[in-house]
Design an enzyme around this catalytic site. Structure first.
Site, PDB file in Angstrom:
ATOM      1  N   ARG A 104       0.791  -1.127   0.152  1.00 59.51           N
ATOM      2  CA  ARG A 104       0.072  -0.037  -0.049  1.00 59.51           C
ATOM      3  C   ARG A 104       0.929   1.200   0.078  1.00 59.51           C
ATOM      4  O   ARG A 104       2.082   1.304   0.445  1.00 59.51           O
ATOM      5  CB  ARG A 104      -0.911   0.139   1.285  1.00 59.51           C
ATOM      6  CG  ARG A 104      -1.609  -1.187   1.427  1.00 59.51           C
ATOM      7  CD  ARG A 104      -2.475  -1.164   2.720  1.00 59.51           C
ATOM      8  NE  ARG A 104      -3.447  -2.274   2.850  1.00 59.51           N
ATOM      9  CZ  ARG A 104      -3.227  -3.131   3.500  1.00 59.51           C
ATOM     10  NH1 ARG A 104      -2.014  -3.362   4.038  1.00 59.51           N
ATOM     11  NH2 ARG A 104      -3.972  -4.400   3.576  1.00 59.51           N
ATOM     12  N   LYS A 116      -1.854  -2.613   7.974  1.00 59.52           N
ATOM     13  CA  LYS A 116      -3.004  -2.234   8.529  1.00 59.52           C
ATOM     14  C   LYS A 116      -2.982  -2.934   9.995  1.00 59.52           C
ATOM     15  O   LYS A 116      -2.931  -4.168  10.129  1.00 59.52           O
ATOM     16  CB  LYS A 116      -4.263  -2.538   7.640  1.00 59.52           C
ATOM     17  CG  LYS A 116      -4.602  -1.366   6.884  1.00 59.52           C
ATOM     18  CD  LYS A 116      -5.841  -1.616   5.970  1.00 59.52           C
ATOM     19  CE  LYS A 116      -5.980  -0.405   5.044  1.00 59.52           C
ATOM     20  NZ  LYS A 116      -7.342  -0.711   4.335  1.00 59.52           N
ATOM     21  N   HIS A 158      -2.088   2.454  -6.420  1.00 54.36           N
ATOM     22  CA  HIS A 158      -2.769   1.110  -6.107  1.00 54.36           C
ATOM     23  C   HIS A 158      -3.049   0.198  -7.448  1.00 54.36           C
ATOM     24  O   HIS A 158      -3.314  -1.022  -7.365  1.00 54.36           O
ATOM     25  CB  HIS A 158      -4.220   1.565  -5.654  1.00 54.36           C
ATOM     26  CG  HIS A 158      -4.998   0.615  -4.506  1.00 54.36           C
ATOM     27  ND1 HIS A 158      -4.459   0.403  -3.446  1.00 54.36           N
ATOM     28  CD2 HIS A 158      -5.912  -0.302  -4.682  1.00 54.36           C
ATOM     29  CE1 HIS A 158      -5.043  -0.442  -2.569  1.00 54.36           C
ATOM     30  NE2 HIS A 158      -5.892  -0.965  -3.488  1.00 54.36           N
ATOM     31  N   ARG A 169      -0.254  -2.222  -7.310  1.00 48.87           N
ATOM     32  CA  ARG A 169      -0.818  -3.226  -6.094  1.00 48.87           C
ATOM     33  C   ARG A 169      -1.720  -4.239  -6.968  1.00 48.87           C
ATOM     34  O   ARG A 169      -1.826  -5.483  -6.505  1.00 48.87           O
ATOM     35  CB  ARG A 169      -1.353  -2.691  -4.956  1.00 48.87           C
ATOM     36  CG  ARG A 169      -1.960  -3.542  -3.864  1.00 48.87           C
ATOM     37  CD  ARG A 169      -2.176  -2.801  -2.681  1.00 48.87           C
ATOM     38  NE  ARG A 169      -3.126  -3.458  -1.702  1.00 48.87           N
ATOM     39  CZ  ARG A 169      -2.626  -4.219  -0.646  1.00 48.87           C
ATOM     40  NH1 ARG A 169      -1.353  -4.494  -0.565  1.00 48.87           N
ATOM     41  NH2 ARG A 169      -3.337  -4.814   0.138  1.00 48.87           N
ATOM     42  N   HIS A 197      -4.053  -8.689   3.393  1.00 45.22           N
ATOM     43  CA  HIS A 197      -5.708  -8.482   3.566  1.00 45.22           C
ATOM     44  C   HIS A 197      -6.115  -9.311   4.765  1.00 45.22           C
ATOM     45  O   HIS A 197      -5.542 -10.373   5.123  1.00 45.22           O
ATOM     46  CB  HIS A 197      -6.597  -8.967   2.392  1.00 45.22           C
ATOM     47  CG  HIS A 197      -6.562  -8.159   1.262  1.00 45.22           C
ATOM     48  ND1 HIS A 197      -6.612  -8.601  -0.252  1.00 45.22           N
ATOM     49  CD2 HIS A 197      -6.219  -6.760   0.966  1.00 45.22           C
ATOM     50  CE1 HIS A 197      -6.660  -7.596  -0.786  1.00 45.22           C
ATOM     51  NE2 HIS A 197      -6.393  -6.494  -0.320  1.00 45.22           N
ATOM     52  N   TYR A 249     -10.115 -10.006  -6.811  1.00 42.19           N
ATOM     53  CA  TYR A 249      -9.161 -10.094  -8.182  1.00 42.19           C
ATOM     54  C   TYR A 249      -9.444 -11.459  -8.766  1.00 42.19           C
ATOM     55  O   TYR A 249      -8.887 -11.613  -9.976  1.00 42.19           O
ATOM     56  CB  TYR A 249      -7.857 -10.359  -7.586  1.00 42.19           C
ATOM     57  CG  TYR A 249      -7.192  -8.980  -6.871  1.00 42.19           C
ATOM     58  CD1 TYR A 249      -6.767  -8.070  -7.867  1.00 42.19           C
ATOM     59  CD2 TYR A 249      -7.111  -9.009  -5.676  1.00 42.19           C
ATOM     60  CE1 TYR A 249      -6.417  -6.901  -7.100  1.00 42.19           C
ATOM     61  CE2 TYR A 249      -6.719  -7.806  -4.967  1.00 42.19           C
ATOM     62  CZ  TYR A 249      -6.403  -6.826  -5.713  1.00 42.19           C
ATOM     63  OH  TYR A 249      -5.772  -5.583  -5.133  1.00 42.19           O
TER      64      TYR A 249
END
Length: 207
Positions: free
Chosen positions: A55, A78, A151, A154, A177, A186
């Protein structure tokens, strides 16, 4: 109170994914040409984004004092979760060349350089906005007429893995994730490839 059977969950709309072609990606990664510190920094930014799928905020937080000769680095994503990401030979070489040109003492890997970015900020960590501008600049230079952001790289990282046979759980871990549901956005890309494989190879005998 309503019984759980009667509660209809809001159906999530599939998120649109910005993708560029493999050819466009190749042009983008080659677009920074020159050996000044700013160009070398920009080259390293693009190579790391595609090599790791980071990210943009994770990229901006990288330390220059990690061991950039290794094939992997640890990043804090995150929720403070740490994960391993892996560096391509191209990404390692781009970082090596960039760090050799650095003259400041900042601990951040990517910093402002050159008067065009505001000389008073030289040596300060790059912002997410600046990285977005870097990616957009080289996309335009490469003649790509689509919107390209950090992004996008990514997304290209994830679809490249899936198209080459990686399983979705591994891609989930590499992207950081928390939920597999996020990664499944995806799969429509690889579904197209599966359809092509089916059409090319299924039921060809005896027809």
């Amino acid at each position: 109170t309503l019984s759980s059977e009667k509660i209809e969950l809001a159906r999530e709309l599939p998120r649109a994914i910005d993708l560029i072609s493999a050819e466009e990606l190749g042009c983008l990664l080659k677009a920074p040409e020159g050996d000044d510190v700013k160009t070398l920094r920009d080259k390293a930014i693009l190579e790391i984004l595609f090599s790791t799928g980071l990210r943009v905020g994770e990229l901006c937080a990288l330390s220059r004092y990690l061991d950039w000769t290794r094939d992997e680095i640890s990043v804090r994503g995150k929720g403070g979760k740490v994960r391993l990401v892996f560096l391509s030979p191209e990404a390692k070489e781009a970082v090596r060349r960039y760090l050799l040109k650095r003259t400041d003492m900042s601990e951040q890997l990517f910093v402002h350089v050159g008067s065009g970015e505001g000389s008073k900020n030289d040596g300060h960590p790059v912002t997410c906005r600046l990285v977005e501008r870097v990616v957009k600049h080289y996309a335009i230079k490469s003649g790509i007429d689509k919107r390209v952001t950090p992004h996008t790289l990514r997304h290209m990282f994830a679809t490249d893995l899936l198209e080459n046979g990686a399983d979705i759980r591994s891609v989930q871990m590499l992207l950081g994730h928390a939920s597999i549901t996020t990664t499944q956005v995806y799969t429509h890309v690889t579904d197209r490839r599966l359809k092509e494989i089916h059409q090319n190879f299924h039921g060809k005998k005896g027809r």
